[in-house]
Scaffold this active site. Sequence first.
Site, PDB file in Angstrom:
ATOM      1  N   GLY A  47      -6.185   4.612   9.724  1.00  0.00           N
ATOM      2  CA  GLY A  47      -5.586   3.288   9.679  1.00  0.00           C
ATOM      3  C   GLY A  47      -4.109   3.376   9.995  1.00  0.00           C
ATOM      4  N   SER A  97      -3.051 -10.111 -13.492  1.00  0.00           N
ATOM      5  CA  SER A  97      -2.321  -9.495 -14.609  1.00  0.00           C
ATOM      6  C   SER A  97      -2.805 -10.061 -15.929  1.00  0.00           C
ATOM      7  CB  SER A  97      -0.818  -9.749 -14.481  1.00  0.00           C
ATOM      8  OG  SER A  97      -0.128  -9.314 -15.640  1.00  0.00           O
ATOM      9  N   ALA A 103       0.805  -1.224   0.000  1.00  0.00           N
ATOM     10  CA  ALA A 103       0.000   0.000   0.000  1.00  0.00           C
ATOM     11  C   ALA A 103       0.836   1.270   0.000  1.00  0.00           C
ATOM     12  CB  ALA A 103      -0.928   0.004   1.213  1.00  0.00           C
ATOM     13  N   LYS A 151       0.550 -15.583 -11.633  1.00  0.00           N
ATOM     14  CA  LYS A 151      -0.716 -14.894 -11.869  1.00  0.00           C
ATOM     15  C   LYS A 151      -1.783 -15.845 -12.423  1.00  0.00           C
ATOM     16  CE  LYS A 151       0.581 -10.823 -10.469  1.00  0.00           C
ATOM     17  NZ  LYS A 151      -0.029 -10.175  -9.289  1.00  0.00           N
ATOM     18  N   TYR A 185       6.435 -15.233 -13.468  1.00  0.00           N
ATOM     19  CA  TYR A 185       5.378 -14.256 -13.205  1.00  0.00           C
ATOM     20  C   TYR A 185       4.045 -14.726 -13.781  1.00  0.00           C
ATOM     21  CZ  TYR A 185       3.045  -9.705 -13.000  1.00  0.00           C
ATOM     22  OH  TYR A 185       2.162  -8.676 -12.740  1.00  0.00           O
TER      23      TYR A 185
END
Length: 244
Positions: free
Chosen positions: A53, A138, A13, A155, A151
């Site tokens: 938060g 993705s 985040a 995904k 990768y």
Amino acid sequence: MNINRQTAFITGANQGIGKAIAKKLIKKGIQVIGTSTTEDGVKRINDYLEGNGFGFVLNLKNIDSITEKIQEIYKKKHSIDILINNAGIKEDNLLVNMKSTEWDDVIKTNLSSVFHLVKSVIRSMIKKRQGRIITIGSVIAYTGNKGQVNYSASKSGLIGFHKSLALEVASKGITVNIVSPGLIKTNFTEKLNSIQYQKYLSNIPMKRFGQKEEVADAVIFLASKKASYITGHTLHVNGGMYMI
């Protein structure tokens, strides 16, 4: 944090899509617990959250750390109503040159961590009979790409995982979905020269890169009550780069 407000847990985040998602959730009145791999990233999270938060360091390759951190959150009487698996890594190489560590690191971070995070929160969601699980996938899971077998596998694995999980928890009021971005404007795209830029753009019918806020909007929709009858689905945000 207010225990009476909804709370979203977002990995990665501190920047990019994860940050865009978090900021939109805050505007909707939802608190955010965000993760980063560094203390500097945590500081950036806490700065923009402005009390809505908090952030903390989490190594997604460390299984024990994932379990411990989630338990700490529950012990402090915080809930996790929305789980957003956003963080991911790439370690690109052609298969003939790929090291075992390059394979293992990507699979652990992009796929295995999702299993462990979901497993850590799912019982609480089942008990409340409500929850949202949303993961950033993705377009590469569908198209493949040279130099990205690790990768792409990570995904692609998420797709089967989410469909099966959606079937397991659908009757418990929990939805499980993926948002699958195409080429999104990032620091990477800004470093492309004109030839590289045009090459990537030629694969996108809309003739532009996506914005991280557009991916975030898709996540916000799936996290909302408006998406309460949608589960086991992949929402593509790719400008027509891939169509089902």
